[in-house]
Design a protein around this motif. Structure first.
Motif, PDB file in Angstrom:
ATOM      1  N   UNK A 220       0.836  -1.201   0.000  1.00  9.72           N
ATOM      2  CA  UNK A 220       0.000   0.000   0.000  1.00  9.72           C
ATOM      3  C   UNK A 220       0.871   1.251   0.000  1.00  9.72           C
ATOM      4  N   UNK A 221       1.908   1.256   0.843  1.00  7.78           N
ATOM      5  CA  UNK A 221       2.797   2.406   0.922  1.00  7.78           C
ATOM      6  C   UNK A 221       3.465   2.670  -0.425  1.00  7.78           C
ATOM      7  N   UNK A 222       3.983   1.649  -1.077  1.00  8.41           N
ATOM      8  CA  UNK A 222       4.656   1.812  -2.366  1.00  8.41           C
ATOM      9  C   UNK A 222       3.688   2.318  -3.435  1.00  8.41           C
ATOM     10  N   UNK A 223       2.461   1.797  -3.438  1.00 11.20           N
ATOM     11  CA  UNK A 223       1.467   2.239  -4.419  1.00 11.20           C
ATOM     12  C   UNK A 223       1.100   3.704  -4.187  1.00 11.20           C
ATOM     13  N   UNK A 224       0.900   4.094  -2.938  1.00 15.77           N
ATOM     14  CA  UNK A 224       0.542   5.479  -2.633  1.00 15.77           C
ATOM     15  C   UNK A 224       1.670   6.438  -3.012  1.00 15.77           C
ATOM     16  N   UNK A 225       2.903   6.056  -2.775  1.00 19.82           N
ATOM     17  CA  UNK A 225       4.044   6.900  -3.142  1.00 19.82           C
ATOM     18  C   UNK A 225       4.116   7.065  -4.660  1.00 19.82           C
ATOM     19  N   UNK A 226       3.948   5.989  -5.392  1.00 21.11           N
ATOM     20  CA  UNK A 226       4.003   6.081  -6.866  1.00 21.11           C
ATOM     21  C   UNK A 226       2.907   6.983  -7.411  1.00 21.11           C
ATOM     22  N   UNK A 227       1.692   6.788  -6.949  1.00 18.14           N
ATOM     23  CA  UNK A 227       0.584   7.628  -7.412  1.00 18.14           C
ATOM     24  C   UNK A 227       0.818   9.078  -6.987  1.00 18.14           C
ATOM     25  N   UNK A 228       1.314   9.270  -5.764  1.00 12.73           N
ATOM     26  CA  UNK A 228       1.609  10.616  -5.279  1.00 12.73           C
ATOM     27  C   UNK A 228       2.643  11.329  -6.124  1.00 12.73           C
ATOM     28  N   UNK A 229       3.685  10.624  -6.521  1.00  9.63           N
ATOM     29  CA  UNK A 229       4.738  11.223  -7.346  1.00  9.63           C
ATOM     30  C   UNK A 229       4.190  11.622  -8.708  1.00  9.63           C
ATOM     31  N   UNK A 230       3.401  10.753  -9.319  1.00 10.51           N
ATOM     32  CA  UNK A 230       2.830  11.065 -10.640  1.00 10.51           C
ATOM     33  C   UNK A 230       1.910  12.284 -10.553  1.00 10.51           C
ATOM     34  N   UNK A 231       1.009  12.280  -9.575  1.00 11.81           N
ATOM     35  CA  UNK A 231       0.092  13.420  -9.410  1.00 11.81           C
ATOM     36  C   UNK A 231       0.860  14.696  -9.084  1.00 11.81           C
ATOM     37  N   UNK A 232       1.832  14.580  -8.197  1.00 14.56           N
ATOM     38  CA  UNK A 232       2.601  15.754  -7.772  1.00 14.56           C
ATOM     39  C   UNK A 232       3.375  16.371  -8.927  1.00 14.56           C
ATOM     40  N   UNK A 233       3.998  15.540  -9.747  1.00 15.25           N
ATOM     41  CA  UNK A 233       4.765  16.072 -10.876  1.00 15.25           C
ATOM     42  C   UNK A 233       3.862  16.765 -11.895  1.00 15.25           C
ATOM     43  N   UNK A 234       2.701  16.174 -12.166  1.00 11.91           N
ATOM     44  CA  UNK A 234       1.769  16.795 -13.115  1.00 11.91           C
ATOM     45  C   UNK A 234       1.245  18.120 -12.569  1.00 11.91           C
ATOM     46  N   UNK A 235       0.805  18.120 -11.329  1.00  9.71           N
ATOM     47  CA  UNK A 235       0.286  19.352 -10.727  1.00  9.71           C
ATOM     48  C   UNK A 235       1.350  20.435 -10.629  1.00  9.71           C
ATOM     49  N   UNK A 236       2.549  20.056 -10.226  1.00  9.76           N
ATOM     50  CA  UNK A 236       3.590  21.068 -10.047  1.00  9.76           C
ATOM     51  C   UNK A 236       4.073  21.634 -11.381  1.00  9.76           C
ATOM     52  N   UNK A 237       4.068  20.829 -12.438  1.00 14.61           N
ATOM     53  CA  UNK A 237       4.474  21.337 -13.747  1.00 14.61           C
ATOM     54  C   UNK A 237       3.498  22.409 -14.229  1.00 14.61           C
ATOM     55  N   UNK A 238       2.209  22.124 -14.099  1.00 12.14           N
ATOM     56  CA  UNK A 238       1.193  23.101 -14.499  1.00 12.14           C
ATOM     57  C   UNK A 238       1.288  24.341 -13.610  1.00 12.14           C
ATOM     58  N   UNK A 239       1.444  24.120 -12.325  1.00 11.13           N
ATOM     59  CA  UNK A 239       1.520  25.227 -11.379  1.00 11.13           C
ATOM     60  C   UNK A 239       2.767  26.082 -11.612  1.00 11.13           C
ATOM     61  N   UNK A 240       3.883  25.437 -11.926  1.00  6.80           N
ATOM     62  CA  UNK A 240       5.113  26.175 -12.208  1.00  6.80           C
ATOM     63  C   UNK A 240       4.890  27.137 -13.370  1.00  6.80           C
ATOM     64  N   UNK A 241       4.315  26.622 -14.452  1.00 11.02           N
ATOM     65  CA  UNK A 241       4.053  27.462 -15.618  1.00 11.02           C
ATOM     66  C   UNK A 241       3.102  28.605 -15.315  1.00 11.02           C
ATOM     67  N   UNK A 242       2.056  28.317 -14.561  1.00  5.92           N
ATOM     68  CA  UNK A 242       1.084  29.343 -14.209  1.00  5.92           C
ATOM     69  C   UNK A 242       1.717  30.443 -13.359  1.00  5.92           C
ATOM     70  N   UNK A 243       2.466  30.069 -12.369  1.00  6.91           N
ATOM     71  CA  UNK A 243       3.104  31.068 -11.502  1.00  6.91           C
ATOM     72  C   UNK A 243       4.147  31.859 -12.286  1.00  6.91           C
ATOM     73  N   UNK A 244       4.914  31.182 -13.108  1.00  3.55           N
ATOM     74  CA  UNK A 244       5.953  31.846 -13.896  1.00  3.55           C
ATOM     75  C   UNK A 244       5.347  32.910 -14.803  1.00  3.55           C
ATOM     76  N   UNK A 245       4.243  32.596 -15.455  1.00  4.54           N
ATOM     77  CA  UNK A 245       3.608  33.532 -16.385  1.00  4.54           C
ATOM     78  C   UNK A 245       2.868  34.639 -15.647  1.00  4.54           C
ATOM     79  N   UNK A 246       2.150  34.301 -14.595  1.00  5.47           N
ATOM     80  CA  UNK A 246       1.268  35.266 -13.941  1.00  5.47           C
ATOM     81  C   UNK A 246       1.959  36.152 -12.902  1.00  5.47           C
ATOM     82  N   UNK A 247       3.139  35.776 -12.459  1.00  5.14           N
ATOM     83  CA  UNK A 247       3.798  36.525 -11.387  1.00  5.14           C
ATOM     84  C   UNK A 247       5.185  37.021 -11.790  1.00  5.14           C
TER      85      UNK A 247
END
Length: 110
Positions: free
Chosen positions: A14-41
């Motif tokens: 369970x721990x390994x599965x949650x970490x893998x899903x967390x990493x995938x979600x985190x990388x996708x969210x942070x990439x979009x967020x990075x671009x948004x903050x970079x452009x808007x701020x």
């Protein structure tokens, strides 16, 4: 857990599965967020990096807590549903604030 599909001995799986899903979600969210903050701020790379790294850490920790705290509760004889909302949210929120301010202090020199 309620249906008996997941047992306490499945902790590492369970721990390994949650970490893998967390990493995938985190990388996708942070990439979009990075671009948004970079452009808007004003094209601030350091600000975008700070928030994106904090977001990565927060999502991974929240996913791990969400998967593991109910198992810990069951092990302690507490109803796992009790861990589902208030405890996990409180711990994840406190941890995310600590992570954000720690990352901001290092990157932004605050």
């Amino acid at each position: 857990m309620a249906l008996g599909d997941i047992r306490l001995r499945d902790f590492l799986r369970v721990f390994w599965r949650e970490i893998r899903v967390g990493v995938i979600c985190a990388l996708a969210l942070s990439a979009v967020n990075f671009g948004r903050i970079y452009v808007m701020h004003g094209r601030s790379v350091l600000l975008a990096l700070t928030v994106s790294l904090a977001l990565i850490c927060t999502v991974i920790v929240a996913k791990a807590l969400g998967g593991l705290l109910p198992m810990l509760a069951k092990r302690l004889g507490i109803d796992p549903a009790m861990m589902a909302a208030p405890v996990i949210t409180t711990i994840a929120d406190a941890a995310s604030l600590i992570m954000y301010f720690s990352i901001a202090r290092v990157i932004l020199g605050l």
